[in-house]
Write a protein that holds these residues in place. Structure first.
Motif, PDB file in Angstrom:
ATOM      1  N   ALA A 125     -39.402 -46.466 -68.419  1.00  0.00           N
ATOM      2  CA  ALA A 125     -39.865 -45.863 -69.673  1.00  0.00           C
ATOM      3  C   ALA A 125     -39.097 -46.431 -70.868  1.00  0.00           C
ATOM      4  CB  ALA A 125     -39.698 -44.350 -69.618  1.00  0.00           C
ATOM      5  N   ALA A 126     -37.789 -46.594 -70.715  1.00  0.00           N
ATOM      6  CA  ALA A 126     -36.989 -47.152 -71.800  1.00  0.00           C
ATOM      7  C   ALA A 126     -37.380 -48.604 -72.072  1.00  0.00           C
ATOM      8  CB  ALA A 126     -35.504 -47.052 -71.455  1.00  0.00           C
ATOM      9  N   VAL A 162     -40.686 -48.539 -74.019  1.00  0.00           N
ATOM     10  CA  VAL A 162     -40.467 -48.143 -75.419  1.00  0.00           C
ATOM     11  C   VAL A 162     -39.822 -49.287 -76.199  1.00  0.00           C
ATOM     12  CG1 VAL A 162     -39.166 -46.564 -76.913  1.00  0.00           C
ATOM     13  CG2 VAL A 162     -40.389 -45.685 -74.930  1.00  0.00           C
ATOM     14  N   THR A 181     -34.484 -44.100 -80.126  1.00  0.00           N
ATOM     15  CA  THR A 181     -35.758 -43.697 -79.524  1.00  0.00           C
ATOM     16  C   THR A 181     -35.805 -44.083 -78.048  1.00  0.00           C
ATOM     17  OG1 THR A 181     -36.838 -43.991 -81.663  1.00  0.00           O
ATOM     18  CG2 THR A 181     -38.259 -43.861 -79.739  1.00  0.00           C
ATOM     19  N   VAL A 182     -35.286 -45.258 -77.728  1.00  0.00           N
ATOM     20  CA  VAL A 182     -35.230 -45.686 -76.322  1.00  0.00           C
ATOM     21  C   VAL A 182     -34.357 -44.731 -75.518  1.00  0.00           C
ATOM     22  CG1 VAL A 182     -34.324 -47.501 -74.813  1.00  0.00           C
ATOM     23  CG2 VAL A 182     -35.758 -48.101 -76.749  1.00  0.00           C
ATOM     24  N   ALA A 240     -36.245 -41.410 -75.077  1.00  0.00           N
ATOM     25  CA  ALA A 240     -37.314 -41.527 -74.070  1.00  0.00           C
ATOM     26  C   ALA A 240     -36.723 -41.617 -72.665  1.00  0.00           C
ATOM     27  CB  ALA A 240     -38.172 -42.757 -74.362  1.00  0.00           C
ATOM     28  N   PHE A 279     -35.406 -38.180 -71.666  1.00  0.00           N
ATOM     29  CA  PHE A 279     -36.509 -37.253 -71.387  1.00  0.00           C
ATOM     30  C   PHE A 279     -37.160 -37.550 -70.042  1.00  0.00           C
ATOM     31  CE2 PHE A 279     -41.023 -36.098 -71.649  1.00  0.00           C
ATOM     32  CZ  PHE A 279     -40.885 -34.715 -71.792  1.00  0.00           C
ATOM     33  N   VAL A 280     -37.421 -38.809 -69.771  1.00  0.00           N
ATOM     34  CA  VAL A 280     -38.080 -39.171 -68.512  1.00  0.00           C
ATOM     35  C   VAL A 280     -37.154 -38.903 -67.325  1.00  0.00           C
ATOM     36  CG1 VAL A 280     -39.043 -41.100 -67.194  1.00  0.00           C
ATOM     37  CG2 VAL A 280     -39.670 -40.784 -69.572  1.00  0.00           C
TER      38      VAL A 280
END
Length: 190
Positions: free
Chosen positions: A21-22, A25, A123-124, A127, A130-131
């Motif tokens: 996910a990172a 992003v 933001t990375v 994310a 969070f994931v």
């Protein structure tokens, strides 16, 4: 032993998914015009984006592995399951990555120290945190031992004697006494 293997598998799965996910992003921050091209080029564009995301995820996973291991040990030991903890840890790991990138710059070359790069790294991290929470962190520490909880809820001293005397006269009290004698705690009242 099986519980340890399950926990380890959950941590590794969460680390891998958070890294993917990172990486995605990161690529989306760099290549903003992924979906702006013609529709017939979309499959190739998405394929290239995913390839770049896998490459970025590999670098992110390698850098974050030690920090994820430390965080996983702490969160499993203390059963930390809150989303805020994982978001803060993700942002902290991203900030460490940003700091390492900034420290490795050559003098006289363009710098990474700008507003856009800081937003991208944060933001990375957000994310990724969070994931990881979504896939592994919300299950940290396993379920608590019910016997320990029962012993914490059981009243002691004078209050316990008064509760036992009142409970002896009711049918609920007989059920409670039976469940306590059986070694478990099946009632919710103290």
């Amino acid at each position: 032993m099986l519980g340890f293997v399950r926990t380890l598998a959950r941590i590794v799965f969460g680390w891998a998914v958070a890294s993917l996910a990172a990486g995605l992003v990161t690529v989306l921050f760099v290549d903003i015009d992924v979906l702006a091209g013609p529709l017939d080029r979309l499959p190739k564009t998405l394929s290239e984006t995913f390839d770049l995301a896998l490459l970025a995820a590999t670098h992110i996973a390698i850098f974050a592995s030690v920090f994820v291991l430390i965080t996983a040990v702490i969160s499993e030991w203390f059963s930390i399951r809150t989303l805020a903890f994982y978001l803060l840890v993700g942002i902290a790991i991203a900030f460490l990555g940003f700091s390492v990138q900034y420290a490795s710059e050559v003098a006289g070359q363009p710098t990474i120290l700008n507003n856009y790069a800081v937003k991208a790294f944060m933001t990375v991290g957000f994310a990724g945190g969070f994931v990881y929470w979504l896939s592994a962190g919300q299950f940290a520490g396993g379920l608590p031992n019910p016997r320990i909880i029962c012993s914490l809820r059981r009243p002691r001293g004078r209050r316990a004697r008064m509760t036992r005397n009142r409970a002896r006269s009711s049918s609920l009290g007989r059920q409670i006494r039976m469940s306590v004698r059986g070694g478990g705690c099946r009632h919710s009242s103290a």
